[in-house]
Design a protein around this motif. Structure first.
Motif, PDB file in Angstrom:
ATOM      1  N   ALA A  71      34.392  36.590  43.322  1.00  0.00           N
ATOM      2  CA  ALA A  71      35.094  35.939  42.012  1.00  0.00           C
ATOM      3  C   ALA A  71      34.817  34.541  42.108  1.00  0.00           C
ATOM      4  O   ALA A  71      34.550  33.861  41.040  1.00  0.00           O
ATOM      5  N   ILE A  72      34.825  33.923  43.487  1.00  0.00           N
ATOM      6  CA  ILE A  72      34.656  32.572  43.475  1.00  0.00           C
ATOM      7  C   ILE A  72      33.142  32.154  43.131  1.00  0.00           C
ATOM      8  O   ILE A  72      32.889  31.190  42.608  1.00  0.00           O
ATOM      9  N   LYS A  73      32.396  32.997  43.570  1.00  0.00           N
ATOM     10  CA  LYS A  73      30.909  32.721  43.203  1.00  0.00           C
ATOM     11  C   LYS A  73      30.577  32.783  41.766  1.00  0.00           C
ATOM     12  O   LYS A  73      29.771  32.144  41.169  1.00  0.00           O
ATOM     13  N   ASN A  74      31.442  33.676  41.045  1.00  0.00           N
ATOM     14  CA  ASN A  74      31.343  33.705  39.554  1.00  0.00           C
ATOM     15  C   ASN A  74      32.148  32.786  38.905  1.00  0.00           C
ATOM     16  O   ASN A  74      32.595  32.821  37.674  1.00  0.00           O
ATOM     17  N   GLU A  75      33.006  31.884  39.837  1.00  0.00           N
ATOM     18  CA  GLU A  75      33.658  30.729  39.258  1.00  0.00           C
ATOM     19  C   GLU A  75      35.160  31.361  38.328  1.00  0.00           C
ATOM     20  O   GLU A  75      35.510  31.035  37.563  1.00  0.00           O
ATOM     21  N   ASP A  76      35.247  32.847  38.825  1.00  0.00           N
ATOM     22  CA  ASP A  76      36.466  33.277  38.509  1.00  0.00           C
ATOM     23  C   ASP A  76      37.790  33.047  39.305  1.00  0.00           C
ATOM     24  O   ASP A  76      38.055  33.910  39.997  1.00  0.00           O
ATOM     25  N   PHE A  77      38.099  31.801  39.356  1.00  0.00           N
ATOM     26  CA  PHE A  77      39.072  31.423  40.285  1.00  0.00           C
ATOM     27  C   PHE A  77      40.387  31.818  40.189  1.00  0.00           C
ATOM     28  O   PHE A  77      41.288  32.040  41.288  1.00  0.00           O
ATOM     29  N   LYS A  78      40.933  32.303  39.058  1.00  0.00           N
ATOM     30  CA  LYS A  78      42.073  33.075  38.737  1.00  0.00           C
ATOM     31  C   LYS A  78      42.213  34.165  39.297  1.00  0.00           C
ATOM     32  O   LYS A  78      43.400  34.570  40.313  1.00  0.00           O
ATOM     33  N   LYS A  79      41.032  34.882  39.417  1.00  0.00           N
ATOM     34  CA  LYS A  79      41.041  36.427  40.001  1.00  0.00           C
ATOM     35  C   LYS A  79      40.868  36.122  41.613  1.00  0.00           C
ATOM     36  O   LYS A  79      41.822  36.829  42.369  1.00  0.00           O
ATOM     37  N   ALA A  80      40.156  35.052  41.984  1.00  0.00           N
ATOM     38  CA  ALA A  80      40.184  34.667  43.377  1.00  0.00           C
ATOM     39  C   ALA A  80      41.846  34.375  43.902  1.00  0.00           C
ATOM     40  O   ALA A  80      41.885  34.773  45.109  1.00  0.00           O
ATOM     41  N   PHE A  81      42.312  33.655  43.301  1.00  0.00           N
ATOM     42  CA  PHE A  81      43.759  33.248  43.761  1.00  0.00           C
ATOM     43  C   PHE A  81      44.642  34.568  43.828  1.00  0.00           C
ATOM     44  O   PHE A  81      45.087  34.468  44.871  1.00  0.00           O
ATOM     45  N   GLU A  82      44.546  35.138  42.928  1.00  0.00           N
ATOM     46  CA  GLU A  82      45.283  36.508  42.850  1.00  0.00           C
ATOM     47  C   GLU A  82      44.884  37.328  44.264  1.00  0.00           C
ATOM     48  O   GLU A  82      45.924  37.858  44.811  1.00  0.00           O
ATOM     49  N   LEU A  83      43.788  37.391  44.476  1.00  0.00           N
ATOM     50  CA  LEU A  83      43.375  38.391  45.442  1.00  0.00           C
ATOM     51  C   LEU A  83      43.602  37.593  46.901  1.00  0.00           C
ATOM     52  O   LEU A  83      43.990  38.502  48.104  1.00  0.00           O
TER      53      LEU A  83
END
Length: 287
Positions: A32-44
């Motif tokens: 998710a971080i690599k794809n710049e989906d930081f919201k999902k990364a934060f939740e995980l």
């Protein structure tokens, strides 16, 4: 027997699957971080960080530092990275070291100390004692008390492979005590009055109360009262206003308290001539 096997199998499931799930969750977060989906990364990452997962703490800390998917909060991010570093997680140590170097290069005194200490501990890779000492010495010269105390101990006891040196140990101990004494008291300076004239001896008597700096100066046989004196950490400023045969002269001072010395810059304004070029000199604490 069958019941025992079932119970053992059930317990193994409880231990194995959460670990596998955590590993998968961490990989999903990194994707998710690599794809710049930081919201999902934060939740995980958040629940894993709460479980003291060092890699999750490091990644989540970096997100806080950079303001990625969360409101930027350097202190919170650094705290998470330091938690991971305390678990001897090398990427966290390296990250903390680099962040402190950035702050130290911007003049942050505590960061200078941290870089020196982390350097000795090999957080940035195999260290060079001279480099580590220089960071800590810079912090000590700017008034960081802990740096002075550690430098005193290093030279007294030969820590981190540094050769014992009684003279250097005494110097850093004396500097620590000088900072602890503060700027209050008597200071003397010798100010050049031009290429052909003798220097003028000036005495400064300082007194602080909160952020206010008061006192007097004595030079050329004349005592003057300090005006508009301020002190902010190790920085200070004040004015001297002089009247001579009806002519008003203003002397503006800015300085840096260095424990055993004051670095002072003075600009004089005689009115009809306008401001002079800045003059910088040192003042020493009177014995």
């Amino acid at each position: 027997m069958n019941f025992f096997r079932f119970t053992l199998f059930f317990l193994l499931l409880c231990f194995v699957f959460p670990l596998a799930s955590s590993a998968d969750q961490l990989e999903d977060a990194k994707t998710a971080i690599k794809n710049e989906d930081f919201k999902k990364a934060f939740e995980l990452l958040s629940p894993l960080a709460e479980e003291e997962n060092a890699e999750a703490q490091t990644n989540l800390g970096a997100m806080y530092v950079n303001g990625q998917g969360v409101e930027k909060d350097f202190n919170k991010g650094m705290a998470l990275i330091m938690k991971a570093a305390s678990q001897d997680y090398k990427p966290a140590k390296l990250s903390a070291f680099k962040l402190c170097i950035d702050l130290a290069n911007q003049g942050d005194i505590s960061a200078m100390y941290n870089v020196g200490y982390m350097c000795f501990k090999d957080w940035g890779g195999e260290h060079d004692n001279d480099v580590c000492l220089s960071w800590m010495e810079n912090a000590a010269r700017l008034g960081h008390e802990k740096s002075s105390k550690i430098l005193t101990s290093i030279y007294e006891n030969g820590k981190f492979g540094v050769a014992p040196d009684a003279e250097k140990a005494a110097y850093w101990n004396n500097l620590s005590e000088a900072f602890a004494s503060g700027i209050d008291g008597k200071w003397t300076a010798s100010i050049s009055m031009g290429p052909n004239g003798p220097p003028m001896e000036v005495i400064y008597n300082f007194k602080t109360e909160g952020d206010k700096l008061t006192g007097t100066t004595l030079g050329g046989g004349k005592e003057s009262e300090i005006k508009e004196g301020k002190i902010d950490g190790n920085d200070f400023s004040f004015k001297i206003i002089s009247l001579n045969m009806g002519n008003k002269s203003t002397f503006k001072y800015n300085g840096l308290f260095r424990g055993d010395t004051l670095k002072i810059t003075m600009i004089s304004d005689f009115g009809f001539k306008g401001p002079s070029q800045p003059m910088t000199f040192d003042a020493k604490r009177a014995e």
